[in-house]
Design an enzyme around this catalytic site. Structure first.
Site, PDB file in Angstrom:
ATOM      1  N   CYS A 158      32.420  30.532  39.705  1.00 22.01           N
ATOM      2  CA  CYS A 158      32.924  31.892  39.458  1.00 22.01           C
ATOM      3  C   CYS A 158      32.778  32.248  37.979  1.00 22.01           C
ATOM      4  CB  CYS A 158      34.393  31.980  39.870  1.00 22.01           C
ATOM      5  SG  CYS A 158      35.213  33.464  39.258  1.00 22.01           S
ATOM      6  N   CYS A 171      36.431  32.656  36.228  1.00 19.72           N
ATOM      7  CA  CYS A 171      37.409  31.559  36.101  1.00 19.72           C
ATOM      8  C   CYS A 171      37.406  31.005  34.666  1.00 19.72           C
ATOM      9  CB  CYS A 171      37.081  30.450  37.094  1.00 19.72           C
ATOM     10  SG  CYS A 171      37.814  30.673  38.735  1.00 19.72           S
ATOM     11  N   HIS A 182      41.921  31.813  40.763  1.00 15.30           N
ATOM     12  CA  HIS A 182      40.828  32.448  41.492  1.00 15.30           C
ATOM     13  C   HIS A 182      41.284  33.002  42.839  1.00 15.30           C
ATOM     14  CE1 HIS A 182      36.527  32.921  42.503  1.00 15.30           C
ATOM     15  NE2 HIS A 182      36.840  32.505  43.704  1.00 15.30           N
ATOM     16  N   ASN A 242      38.064  47.111  42.377  1.00 16.09           N
ATOM     17  CA  ASN A 242      37.276  47.048  43.603  1.00 16.09           C
ATOM     18  C   ASN A 242      37.595  45.728  44.261  1.00 16.09           C
ATOM     19  OD1 ASN A 242      35.749  49.272  44.063  1.00 16.09           O
ATOM     20  ND2 ASN A 242      33.908  48.486  43.082  1.00 16.09           N
ATOM     21  N   SER A 273      31.728  41.930  43.887  1.00 18.03           N
ATOM     22  CA  SER A 273      30.864  40.761  43.923  1.00 18.03           C
ATOM     23  C   SER A 273      31.654  39.470  43.771  1.00 18.03           C
ATOM     24  CB  SER A 273      29.818  40.869  42.808  1.00 18.03           C
ATOM     25  OG  SER A 273      30.468  41.143  41.576  1.00 18.03           O
ATOM     26  N   HIS A 317      37.648  36.837  42.519  1.00 13.92           N
ATOM     27  CA  HIS A 317      38.610  36.550  41.442  1.00 13.92           C
ATOM     28  C   HIS A 317      39.377  37.844  41.113  1.00 13.92           C
ATOM     29  CE1 HIS A 317      39.687  33.742  38.078  1.00 13.92           C
ATOM     30  NE2 HIS A 317      40.313  34.859  37.734  1.00 13.92           N
ATOM     31  N   HIS A 356      40.593  40.829  39.514  1.00 12.99           N
ATOM     32  CA  HIS A 356      40.232  41.483  38.257  1.00 12.99           C
ATOM     33  C   HIS A 356      40.053  42.969  38.492  1.00 12.99           C
ATOM     34  CE1 HIS A 356      36.265  41.238  40.145  1.00 12.99           C
ATOM     35  NE2 HIS A 356      35.805  42.108  39.258  1.00 12.99           N
ATOM     36  N   GLN A 361      38.403  46.754  36.302  1.00 18.54           N
ATOM     37  CA  GLN A 361      37.544  47.220  35.224  1.00 18.54           C
ATOM     38  C   GLN A 361      38.165  48.431  34.556  1.00 18.54           C
ATOM     39  OE1 GLN A 361      33.252  47.254  36.005  1.00 18.54           O
ATOM     40  NE2 GLN A 361      33.728  46.637  38.099  1.00 18.54           N
TER      41      GLN A 361
HETATM   42 ZN   LIG Z   1      37.368  32.763  39.613  1.00 17.46          ZN
END
Ligand SMILES: [Zn+2]
Ligand SMILES: [Zn+2]
Ligand SMILES: [Zn+2]
Length: 348
Positions: free
Chosen positions: A50, A53, A113, A153, A161, A164, A166, A168
């Site tokens: 990843c 990570c 993750h 997203n 994609s 993990h 997250h 933006q």
């Molecule tokens: Zn990750």
């Protein structure tokens, strides 16, 4: 007599000034289309492949620090660059372009993750909120940044994609389409009635009750009357604030609470890690007060009737108008009926 529950009709979205076609009589239509593969339920706590990570190398070649908690970095393949000159190009006003300066960053919510907002603690979500506020203030202070879009997203169905956790932040000079429409609508409403559009809308929804999902003292989650996506929701603050930066410490904690509760209800709906695009809309950072702006968050999830059947925006929707089969009231009722205890149990 015209019946919103039975008859085809169109509903008006006062934020975007657009219509959605609602066809409640079509809900029982048989489905013979695509069945999506269910996403893998359990992710590892750390994935050596990843790029988000801790300690791992990213696609651009940089290496992540061994971070714990949140981690912010400039997007290695940013859609916008700060040094772009805002120059204009026009050929007879028909072939028109403008240079667009901006900044794109990635915010990891956790070193873990395998977590999602629904499975993070309120304290952990609160830390993410602190980062959102700090980014909004830091980017908003730049002279070439007027619009800041924070968005997440989630899930492969939304084209994310990487699982993990997250989000933006894209920040730029000129108003993006959706923000521009909402900004004009709120401003016009404010000028005409000396009232806030979303404050007034929320009062009507709380009175009606039938599209409410869940609430706390500071925030209300609603399936908006004009929802396009099957289980679309909007989270609206009960107090009029124009941006994340104006929330009190108590309100921030309550925002963390409502985000966790809404995403948990989503996950429990089809017992899957519910995919969605989520994002905050707040006042532009052009130095004006923007009293007309009311902070809110939109959730746009694509799932229609199970963890594997999604809605597509194609055909009539691309060429003419968005359309939905079930109505917003049914969706709200189903979300209201879900537990706020995550189906996977306590965070491990
Ligand atoms: Zn990750
Ligand atoms: Zn308001
Ligand atoms: Zn909005």
């Amino acid at each position: 007599m015209f019946d919103l529950k039975k008859h085809p009709h169109r509903r008006y979205n006062p934020l975007l000034r657009e219509w959605v076609l609602v066809s409640p009589h079509r809900t029982a239509r048989p489905w013979q289309g695509r069945i999506e593969e269910p996403a893998i339920a359990v992710q590892p706590r750390y994935d050596p492949t990843c790029y988000l990570c801790p300690g791992n190398e990213r696609a651009g070649g940089a290496r992540n620090p061994h971070y714990s908690g949140t981690f912010v970095f400039e997007n290695d393949f940013a859609a916008l660059r700060p040094e772009t000159a805002p120059e204009k190009f026009s050929n007879a006003d028909l072939i028109v372009a403008e240079g667009e300066p901006g900044i794109c960053r990635v915010i990891c919510f956790s070193q873990r993750h395998d977590l999602t907002i629904a499975r993070m603690s309120l304290k952990e979500i609160g830390k993410v909120l602190e980062v959102w506020v700090a980014q909004y203030l830091e980017l908003g202070a730049l002279s070439f940044i007027n619009w800041i879009q924070i968005f997440e997203n989630r899930g492969e169905l939304m084209g994310a994609s990487n699982p993990h956790p997250h989000c933006q932040v894209w920040a730029n000079l000129n108003p993006p389409n959706e923000l521009s429409k909402e900004s004009i609508s709120q401003m016009n409403y404010y000028v005409e009635r000396k009232q806030c559009l979303l404050c007034d809308y929320l009062t009507l929804e709380i009175d009606a009750g039938e599209r409410l999902v869940c609430a706390n003292e500071s925030f209300q989650a609603v399936v908006p009357f004009w929802a396009i996506w099957p289980f679309e929701t909007i989270i609206v603050g009960k107090r009029h604030v124009t941006g994340l930066d104006e929330l009190t410490a108590v309100e921030r904690a309550q925002l963390a609470d409502i985000l966790k509760r809404v995403t948990t209800r989503y996950d429990n709906l089809f017992q899957t890690s519910f995919p969605y695009t989520m994002g905050f809309h707040q006042r532009p950072t052009d130095g004006e007060a923007h009293a007309e702006w009311h902070l809110h968050a939109h959730f746009y999830p694509p799932l229609l009737r199970s963890a594997t059947v999604r809605k597509f925006m194609v055909g009539y929707e691309l060429l003419a108008s968005p359309q939905r089969d079930s109505n917003a009231e049914e969706a709200a009722q189903r979300l209201r009926g879900r537990s706020e205890k995550h189906y996977l149990g306590k965070k491990s």
